[in-house]
Design a protein around this motif. Structure first.
Motif, mmCIF file in Angstrom:
data_model
loop_
_atom_site.group_PDB
_atom_site.id
_atom_site.type_symbol
_atom_site.label_atom_id
_atom_site.label_comp_id
_atom_site.label_asym_id
_atom_site.label_seq_id
_atom_site.Cartn_x
_atom_site.Cartn_y
_atom_site.Cartn_z
ATOM 1 N N VAL A 100 3.971 71.908 -6.992
ATOM 2 C CA VAL A 100 4.970 72.418 -6.047
ATOM 3 C C VAL A 100 6.256 72.805 -6.776
ATOM 4 N N ASN B 64 1.678 75.792 -1.851
ATOM 5 C CA ASN B 64 1.243 74.954 -0.726
ATOM 6 C C ASN B 64 -0.123 74.350 -1.043
ATOM 7 N N GLY C 69 9.837 72.158 2.140
ATOM 8 C CA GLY C 69 8.596 71.821 1.469
ATOM 9 C C GLY C 69 8.266 70.343 1.643
ATOM 10 N N ARG D 227 6.705 79.793 -3.166
ATOM 11 C CA ARG D 227 6.372 78.447 -2.716
ATOM 12 C C ARG D 227 4.882 78.175 -2.873
#
Length: 290
Positions: free
Chosen positions: A132, A197, A285, A195
């Motif tokens: 991440v 995920n 997040g 980002r």
């Protein structure tokens, strides 16, 4: 057609709860003669009475249609009906995603979780959190990038990795190609989104103080906003991290990346640029640990 109507044919069928009601509940009775004969002035040929069997047939067809659509959406599109995925794989054990009873880490190294357990679960959690961090927009800022690299890499590797990453993330050609300014910031009126995920992890190897962990994840990347030439898109990757237990925590010694596995995209309409830009600000997040 609703199958929940008590009388079987819906509220507009003309039936009532009066067991003696005939046409429209008027209690009038008509005598029907054989087709073609005059009886009550209605010369339309008599339709055969509906049977419950016809209703059952219709319901059966609808159920089969729904089942076929559901199967297609699940990916059962292979030419032999196998879904095109082959039969070499095995279903994951239920324990692979079950709660272990071990509490998530509470420590932090800067903004990145730290203090992972010295076991397989801790290695998976570390690799996921590091994935991440390394996939975040902070990697495009020199100071935050250096903090991330120092936090996640083994000390012997971090220094060399810093130089390599600085060259990549500071390259003018690279920044221009993705629509960013020379300093790694987004142009005015646009929001840069990067980002990762994670969707799942698996242990490739584990030998006490060393581990290899694969992290499967989707990545959102691009510029959100009116006039963006690089709209936010989704990609799927698998990163495999080599980890070592150093000074009481897991650290990265190396990693490799490959594309996929990539699922079939659904026919959802893309969100407007403003909605996508707002989403990255409103939805934070996660810290991954199980």
């Amino acid at each position: 057609m609703s199958l929940g109507d008590e009388n079987g044919y819906g509220s507009g069928s003309g039936r009532t709860d009066d067991g003696y009601s005939t046409i429209g509940g008027t209690r009038q009775t008509r005598t029907r003669l054989p087709d073609g004969e005059d009886g009550d002035g209605y010369t339309t040929p008599r339709r055969p009475a509906r049977s419950s069997r016809s209703l059952v047939t219709v319901v059966g067809v609808v159920v089969l249609l729904i089942a076929a659509i559901a199967f297609a959406n699940m990916g059962g599109g292979g030419p032999d009906g196998s879904g095109g995925s082959g039969n070499g794989g095995s279903k994951p054990d239920s324990s692979s995603t079950a709660a272990t009873g071990t509490k998530p880490v509470t420590g932090k190294n800067g903004s990145i979780p730290s203090g992972f357990a010295h076991d397989e679960q801790g290695a998976q959690s570390a690799a996921t959190n590091y994935s991440v961090a390394l996939g975040s927009a902070d990697m495009f800022d020199k100071s935050s990038r250096r903090a991330i690299v120092t936090a996640v890499y083994a000390p012997a590797v971090a220094a060399a990795r810093q130089g390599d990453l600085d060259k990549v993330y500071s390259g003018q050609d690279f920044l221009t190609s993705i629509g960013l300014n020379a300093d790694g910031t987004a142009p005015s009126g646009l929001t840069f989104i990067s980002r990762s995920n994670p969707a799942g992890t698996k242990i490739v190897k584990f030998n006490g103080d060393t581990a290899s962990v694969a992290v499967w994840y989707s990545a959102l990347f691009g510029l959100a906003g009116e006039g963006s030439k690089n709209p936010v898109s989704e990609s799927w990757f698998t990163n495999t991290f080599d980890l070592a237990w150093i000074d009481g925590d897991w650290k990265i010694t190396d990693f490799t990346q490959k594309d996929g596995p990539t699922p079939v995209g659904r026919d959802q309409a893309a969100s407007p640029a403003e909605e996508m830009a707002n989403a990255v600000e409103e939805f934070g997040g996660f810290t991954y640990a199980r």
